[in-house]
Scaffold this active site. Structure first.
Site, short mmCIF file in Angstrom:
data_model
loop_
_atom_site.label_atom_id
_atom_site.label_comp_id
_atom_site.label_asym_id
_atom_site.label_seq_id
_atom_site.Cartn_x
_atom_site.Cartn_y
_atom_site.Cartn_z
N HIS A 107 0.83 -1.22 0.00
CA HIS A 107 0.00 0.00 0.00
C HIS A 107 0.86 1.27 0.00
O HIS A 107 0.50 2.28 0.61
CB HIS A 107 -0.94 0.03 1.21
CG HIS A 107 -1.94 -1.09 1.23
ND1 HIS A 107 -3.20 -0.98 0.72
CD2 HIS A 107 -1.85 -2.36 1.69
CE1 HIS A 107 -3.86 -2.12 0.87
NE2 HIS A 107 -3.05 -2.98 1.46
N ASN A 180 -10.28 -2.92 2.43
CA ASN A 180 -9.97 -2.93 1.00
C ASN A 180 -11.23 -2.71 0.19
O ASN A 180 -12.33 -2.74 0.75
CB ASN A 180 -9.36 -4.29 0.61
CG ASN A 180 -7.87 -4.40 0.94
OD1 ASN A 180 -7.22 -3.41 1.23
ND2 ASN A 180 -7.36 -5.61 0.91
FE1 HDE Z 1 -2.51 -4.83 5.51
N1 HDE Z 1 -0.72 -4.05 6.01
N2 HDE Z 1 -1.86 -6.66 6.10
N3 HDE Z 1 -4.22 -5.72 4.85
N4 HDE Z 1 -3.15 -3.08 4.88
C1 HDE Z 1 -0.35 -2.77 5.85
O1 HDE Z 1 0.75 -1.44 7.43
C2 HDE Z 1 -0.79 -6.88 6.87
C3 HDE Z 1 -4.55 -7.02 4.91
C4 HDE Z 1 -4.39 -2.78 4.43
O2 HDE Z 1 -3.28 3.43 4.01
C5 HDE Z 1 0.97 -2.45 6.48
O3 HDE Z 1 1.06 0.76 7.71
C6 HDE Z 1 -0.72 -8.26 7.22
C7 HDE Z 1 -5.94 -7.23 4.64
C8 HDE Z 1 -4.46 -1.40 4.07
O4 HDE Z 1 -1.67 3.30 5.46
C9 HDE Z 1 1.36 -3.76 7.14
C10 HDE Z 1 -1.79 -8.85 6.62
C11 HDE Z 1 -6.44 -5.98 4.40
C12 HDE Z 1 -3.19 -0.89 4.33
C13 HDE Z 1 0.20 -4.66 6.78
C14 HDE Z 1 -2.51 -7.84 5.93
C15 HDE Z 1 -5.35 -5.05 4.52
C16 HDE Z 1 -2.40 -1.97 4.84
C17 HDE Z 1 1.98 -1.85 5.56
C18 HDE Z 1 -2.17 -10.33 6.60
C19 HDE Z 1 -7.87 -5.60 4.02
C20 HDE Z 1 -2.72 0.53 4.06
C21 HDE Z 1 2.11 -0.40 5.96
C22 HDE Z 1 -2.45 -10.86 7.84
C23 HDE Z 1 -8.85 -5.90 5.03
C24 HDE Z 1 -3.03 1.43 5.20
C25 HDE Z 1 1.26 -0.26 7.10
C26 HDE Z 1 -2.62 2.84 4.86
C27 HDE Z 1 -1.08 -1.82 5.24
C28 HDE Z 1 0.14 -5.91 7.22
C29 HDE Z 1 -3.64 -8.11 5.14
C30 HDE Z 1 -5.53 -3.64 4.31
C31 HDE Z 1 2.70 -4.33 6.76
C32 HDE Z 1 0.35 -8.91 8.07
C33 HDE Z 1 -6.71 -8.55 4.69
C34 HDE Z 1 -5.67 -0.66 3.51
O5 HDE Z 1 1.42 -3.64 8.53
#
Ligand code: HDE
Length: 731
Positions: A107, A180
């Site tokens: 993202h 999402n």
């Molecule tokens: Fe994320 N995800 N994610 N994700 N995600 C990040 O956090 C993570 C997942 C989502 O505009 C990170 O600040 C793991 C699902 C958005 O700043 C990180 C897993 C969904 C954003 C991270 C998921 C998301 C992130 C990277 C699996 C939809 C952007 C930078 C277990 C429901 C937020 C940060 C923004 C961002 C980890 C899966 C949505 C690395 C470990 C499912 C919208 O922490």
């Protein structure tokens, strides 16, 4: 710097040739005199900062020292070595060198806006969350939309999932709903996330492709991960090429809990529904938009908010209890599953309005730290293994990105309610306690105390079991909902899924990976699998992939899953591009513009010169774009308001042909002044080809044209243009 090559370069000569830069130059005695003069006569510190020559405040270093010369480093003579004494230069470069913080690992490319959330009715029966207690209450919000795979500088309309992250600054702390634009995910367990993301992003040896999943590593991983098949149907659909952030849905994805004051829990799934309906672009269009305007989505959000057309979504919930959950043969903890809206309708509980752009992109959009674990009392987690993993990941990631534990002190992350605790110190501490007592319990009666009544109480769910690493049986059906999604799409949308799969797999070099994917498709829909196989040039079909559970054939289509079914049916918030030439019928242009503006839509004018054209009544009409910079892919529909006198010249412009041909092949409505017929002809379009090619001579047809625009596309045209050409499936 222009110095005469033959002239011996003295300090004085160098000074005299500094084009226009001598005004603040300390080496210019006249300047020194002026500044000293002013400084000597200053009244107080305030005036000191209003002393620059043109009345602007004086530039200072970060330490507050006024700067005399910001154009030249301190040197020994004009051509000599730089001096370490130049603290201003060193501080400036030092700060510049550290301007970037690590981009988000996923993202990275995003765009944010401020707004508010307004609660419709009290939801006290379900949740004690303060934000849902009072009808009409407004809570400040910051939202960041993003793509997932691309780097920070990648193009907006990449085929990708969009992040839809909402931070609500509630009176009982920040609530981050980090969602999402797709309601399911690739994987069922967080432990697979690094593998999934590694596979999706650029391949590590070559560092490409950028912002694309069309490569071997991605499809290799996916084809070895049957649980991702439902998500694959969504990402290969037009959901991943939205027309605008404003026209996307958002989803919390996981099952969460509402918990009321009596500690009773209700399961909840969150949905954001855009007020202006759903809309996506065509793939061929997306590719061209990325070239014409890589900031297409940013610009769209910026323009709509700056012009007062505030984007709006409704927050909707699906509420259910354990008994209801037990009726499904899938698990409500499995993030690869949805509960169709036809089975459990969504209820609107409030609205989100985005009405203000950040003042500073870095300070707000870049530094905002979303964390799934940010929940106020009354909102709780389920045991969804993906959510549980995320609750660890986000805090950890913020420490890395923002460099220390005090990122909650940054204004964009700081709650807008009282914060009282004994946390102290650390990098960049800005909220610093005063007084002696920094612990509790203490004998001095100072400081905050915990409150069992008002404090966050985790829902006391009964948990038991042995420590295991096991995927539950209830997570085993990987194909039934993938199939349900596919059969819920309209025929053009189904064709787009087949075309997207074909395109992506055509970029996969390893044949066995393509075959493995088609073998999964056979478990989803046989015709889809065979169509893709045919388009990829398979000679024989592979066997269906071994499935842990057979695909259910009895799930009913869910029309709520189709973008076309959820279209706006009106042109509001969209853009008509009008191609104009000298001699444009002034009345017609005025009539069309006001008809479109009355629909709360936008008109932009395109001409061969951005300066504009002379209309039929002699008035001068300025254009928004020159034709090379305003291709029709940037608009939702187009009109050709030309004149007999100017059409021959226009027809000679290659870009004008592309303008019309693209609008046609992207199934857009095209209104035209009869003088534009030669242009249509040049683009190979017969004037009476279909309902979407409309002559615009008088008031009546103008109204008819504008009312048609709400359909957005002439889907009936698609099979006749190359984009949607049907092909014979492989037997
Ligand atoms: Fe994320 N995800 N994610 N994700 N995600 C990040 O956090 C993570 C997942 C989502 O505009 C990170 O600040 C793991 C699902 C958005 O700043 C990180 C897993 C969904 C954003 C991270 C998921 C998301 C992130 C990277 C699996 C939809 C952007 C930078 C277990 C429901 C937020 C940060 C923004 C961002 C980890 C899966 C949505 C690395 C470990 C499912 C919208 O922490």
């Amino acid at each position: 710097m222009a110095t005469k090559p033959s002239a011996p370069e003295t300090d004085a000569a160098a000074k005299s040739t500094k084009s226009g830069q001598t005004a603040n130059n300390l080496s210019d005695p006249a300047n020194i005199a002026t500044i000293h003069d002013q400084q000597l006569h200053r009244g107080d510190g305030g005036e000191l900062h209003q002393l620059a020559k043109d009345g602007q405040p004086v530039l200072t270093t970060a330490q507050g020292s006024p700067v005399a010369d910001d154009q030249n480093t301190l040197r020994v003579g004009a051509r000599g070595p730089a001096l370490i004494d130049d603290f201003h230069f060193r501080e400036k470069i030092f700060h510049f060198d550290h301007e970037r913080i690590p981009e988000r690992v996923v993202h990275a490319r995003g765009y944010g806006a401020h707004g508010f959330f307004e609660t419709y009715e009290s939801l006290a029966a379900y949740t004690r969350a303060d934000v849902f207690q009072r009808a009409g209450e407004k809570t400040p919000v910051f939202v960041r939309f993003s793509t997932v795979a691309g780097n920070k500088g990648s193009a907006d309309v990449a085929r990708d999932v969009r992040g839809f992250a909402v931070k609500m600054y509630t009176q009982e702390g920040n609530w981050d709903l980090v969602g999402n634009n797709i309601p399911v995910f690739f994987i069922q367990d967080a432990i697979k996330f690094p593998d999934m993301v590694h596979a999706a992003k650029q391949e590590p040896d070559r560092a490409f492709p950028q912002a694309q999943t069309a490569h071997d590593n991605f499809w290799d991983f996916i084809s070895l991960t049957p649980e991702s098949m439902h998500m694959v149907m969504w990402i290969m659909s037009d959901r991943t090429i939205p027309r605008s952030f404003r026209f996307m849905e958002g989803f919390g994805v996981h099952t969460f809990r509402f918990v009321n004051a009596k500690d009773e829990s209700t399961f909840v799934k969150f949905h954001w529904k855009p007020k202006l309906g759903l809309q996506s672009v065509a793939w061929n269009e997306a590719v061209k938009i990325n070239g014409a305007d890589p900031d297409f989505h940013r610009r769209d959000l910026w323009q709509s908010i700056q012009s007062g057309n505030f984007p709006e979504w409704e927050l909707c919930v699906q509420l259910f209890d354990q008994e209801f959950a037990d009726n499904f043969d899938f698990d409500i903890l499995d993030p690869t599953k949805i509960i169709p809206e036809e089975i459990l309708p969504v209820q609107p509980i409030g609205r989100l309005v985005l009405d203000r752009m950040p003042d500073n992109f870095f300070a707000e959009t870049e530094q905002v730290a979303f964390m799934t674990q940010n929940v106020p009392p009354g909102i709780d987690f389920s045991n969804d293994p993906l959510l549980q993993g995320r609750n660890f990941s986000y805090l950890d990631t913020q420490l890395k990105r923002l460099g220390g534990p005090n990122f909650t002190h940054l204004p964009i992350n700081a709650p807008k309610c009282p914060i009282r605790n004994f946390q102290q110190d650390g990098h960049m501490a800005m909220r610093n306690p005063v007084g002696r007592v920094n612990y509790q319990p203490n004998s001095f009666g100072e400081g905050p105390r915990e409150s069992p009544i008002h404090g966050y109480r985790h829902f006391p769910s009964e948990e038991q079991g042995s420590k295991v690493r096991l995927r539950p049986e209830s997570f085993a059906d990987h194909y039934s909902q993938a199939r349900q999604f596919y059969i819920s799409q309209t025929p053009p949308e189904q064709r787009h899924i087949a075309m997207a799969l074909t395109f992506e797999l055509s970029k996969v070099e390893t044949t066995v990976i393509r075959e493995r994917m088609v073998s999964h498709l056979l478990n989803i829909d046989e015709t889809l699998a065979k169509t893709v196989a045919q388009k990829l040039g398979f000679q024989t079909m592979p066997k269906p992939a071994a499935a842990a559970m057979p695909t259910r054939q009895d799930l009913e289509p869910s029309p709520a899953l189709s973008i076309v079914e959820r279209g706006p049916k009106r042109f509001e918030g969209r853009k008509l591009g009008i191609l104009i030439t000298d001699g444009v019928d002034a009345e017609l242009l005025k009539g069309l513009t006001s008809a479109v503006t009355n629909e709360k839509a936008v008109v932009e004018l395109i001409a061969t010169k951005v300066g504009g054209v002379t209309a039929s009544d002699g008035s001068w009409v300025e254009a928004h774009h020159m034709i090379d910079g305003g291709p029709s892919v940037l608009f939702d529909a187009v009109a050709l308001l030309t004149s007999d006198a100017a059409i021959d010249d226009l027809v000679k412009e290659a870009t004008s042909r592309d303008f019309v041909a693209d609008a046609f092949q992207h199934c857009k409505f095209i209104g035209y002044d009869p003088s534009a017929l030669p242009l249509l002809k040049k683009a190979g379009i017969a004037e009476d080809l279909d309902e979407g090619i409309m002559a615009l001579p008088d008031g009546d047809s103008l109204a008819a044209f504008v009312s048609q625009l709400g359909k957005l596309r002439v889907w009936g045209r698609e099979p006749s243009v190359k984009l949607g050409k049907a092909s014979q499936p492989v037997k």
